[in-house]
Scaffold this motif. Sequence first.
Motif, short mmCIF file in Angstrom:
data_model
loop_
_atom_site.label_atom_id
_atom_site.label_comp_id
_atom_site.label_asym_id
_atom_site.label_seq_id
_atom_site.Cartn_x
_atom_site.Cartn_y
_atom_site.Cartn_z
N UNK A 21 5.61 -9.54 -58.46
CA UNK A 21 5.52 -9.45 -57.00
C UNK A 21 4.71 -10.63 -56.44
N UNK A 22 3.62 -10.97 -57.11
CA UNK A 22 2.83 -12.12 -56.65
C UNK A 22 3.62 -13.42 -56.77
N UNK A 23 4.39 -13.54 -57.83
CA UNK A 23 5.18 -14.75 -58.06
C UNK A 23 6.23 -14.93 -56.97
N UNK A 24 6.73 -13.82 -56.43
CA UNK A 24 7.71 -13.87 -55.35
C UNK A 24 7.08 -14.00 -53.97
N UNK A 205 -4.00 0.65 -48.09
CA UNK A 205 -3.17 1.83 -48.29
C UNK A 205 -3.91 2.94 -49.01
N UNK A 206 -3.20 3.62 -49.89
CA UNK A 206 -3.73 4.82 -50.56
C UNK A 206 -4.68 4.49 -51.70
N UNK A 237 -5.85 -4.45 -42.69
CA UNK A 237 -5.29 -5.79 -42.48
C UNK A 237 -6.18 -6.65 -41.58
N UNK A 238 -6.81 -6.04 -40.58
CA UNK A 238 -7.67 -6.80 -39.67
C UNK A 238 -8.87 -7.38 -40.42
N UNK A 260 -8.84 -3.55 -56.86
CA UNK A 260 -9.35 -2.60 -57.85
C UNK A 260 -8.46 -1.37 -57.96
N UNK A 261 -7.66 -1.09 -56.96
CA UNK A 261 -6.69 -0.01 -57.05
C UNK A 261 -5.48 -0.46 -57.84
N UNK A 262 -4.81 0.46 -58.53
CA UNK A 262 -3.78 0.08 -59.49
C UNK A 262 -2.35 0.07 -58.94
N UNK A 263 -2.14 0.45 -57.69
CA UNK A 263 -0.80 0.52 -57.12
C UNK A 263 -0.27 -0.89 -56.85
N UNK A 264 0.82 -1.33 -57.51
CA UNK A 264 1.34 -2.68 -57.29
C UNK A 264 1.81 -2.93 -55.87
N UNK A 265 2.05 -1.87 -55.08
CA UNK A 265 2.45 -2.07 -53.69
C UNK A 265 1.39 -2.83 -52.90
N UNK A 266 0.14 -2.84 -53.40
CA UNK A 266 -0.89 -3.61 -52.71
C UNK A 266 -0.54 -5.09 -52.63
N UNK A 267 0.13 -5.60 -53.65
CA UNK A 267 0.53 -7.01 -53.62
C UNK A 267 1.46 -7.29 -52.45
N UNK A 268 2.39 -6.37 -52.19
CA UNK A 268 3.31 -6.54 -51.07
C UNK A 268 2.58 -6.40 -49.73
N UNK A 269 1.64 -5.46 -49.66
CA UNK A 269 0.89 -5.28 -48.42
C UNK A 269 0.07 -6.52 -48.11
N UNK A 270 -0.58 -7.07 -49.13
CA UNK A 270 -1.36 -8.29 -48.93
C UNK A 270 -0.47 -9.46 -48.53
N UNK A 271 0.71 -9.54 -49.13
CA UNK A 271 1.64 -10.60 -48.78
C UNK A 271 2.02 -10.52 -47.31
N UNK A 272 2.25 -9.32 -46.81
CA UNK A 272 2.60 -9.15 -45.41
C UNK A 272 1.44 -9.58 -44.50
N UNK A 273 0.21 -9.31 -44.94
CA UNK A 273 -0.94 -9.64 -44.10
C UNK A 273 -1.17 -11.15 -44.01
N UNK A 274 -1.02 -11.86 -45.13
CA UNK A 274 -1.40 -13.28 -45.15
C UNK A 274 -0.22 -14.21 -44.86
N UNK A 275 0.99 -13.69 -44.86
CA UNK A 275 2.15 -14.56 -44.63
C UNK A 275 2.18 -15.04 -43.18
#
Length: 275
Positions: A21-24, A205-206, A237-238, A260-275
Amino acid sequence: MHYGIGLPIGRPENLTDWARRADDGPFRTLGLLDRIVYDNPEPLVTLAVLAGATTRVRLQTEVLLAPLREPALLAKQAATLDRLSGGRFTLGLGVGGREDDHHATGTDPRHRGRVLDEQMARMRRIWSSAEGIGPAPATPGGPEVLFGAFADPALRRVARHGDGFLCAAPPQWVGELFAKVERFWAEEGHDGRPRMVAQVNVALGSSVDEARSAILDYYGFTGDWARNTAERMLTTPEQVREAAKQFADLGADELIFYCWGTDPDQADRLADVVS
């Protein structure tokens, strides 16, 4: 300013998903911490797996506790990882501060700074092919080396042996630390400026409660510092956007969002915030 992700350690089997996910996404770097007496995956082995699962993103130890390791083998491992990843490896190094890791490896924590200086001199010789230990790294002279530090003697190590600084500190400390590293860099006769990489803890997120528990467990021996670290974690996000602006204004070349949370969806959430 570039962005990276510090990988969680709670579920190592999920890390290839994180890496892909990070690579993409918009991220430059994947970072992974190091301990011996803890339930974390060994970073060099893990990053080698992630190198094969990615094509673009860099792979970084953050930070590898070099005095716990024999330098010739460490130099060979780092060169191999740099070679097999096509020059995408960054060796982030530190001395560590937990005596249980030193006891487990039979090393003396009292001299860990001096040991790291000696290790760096040896590894630089190996990477320059002076000792016949291969393979040669993909990056001429060896992989990029960053140092995590707070005290002045350790900050000077950036200028004497490294290419940049890993700063795991809140924004109110960063300006002074960056200024010291730049001053030491100039005093050692270097041109330009070292790479400045900052780090901040994030959970979106969760994953917030899980992440706070993980921070408190990992840093539990520090007492109030662990609680303050958990409380400073960015959870919206703010907050992430504001921190990114602060670190950019302070002169950071890259900001690592340590998850520190293990849910890989965090990578997508962070991508949305910084893009």
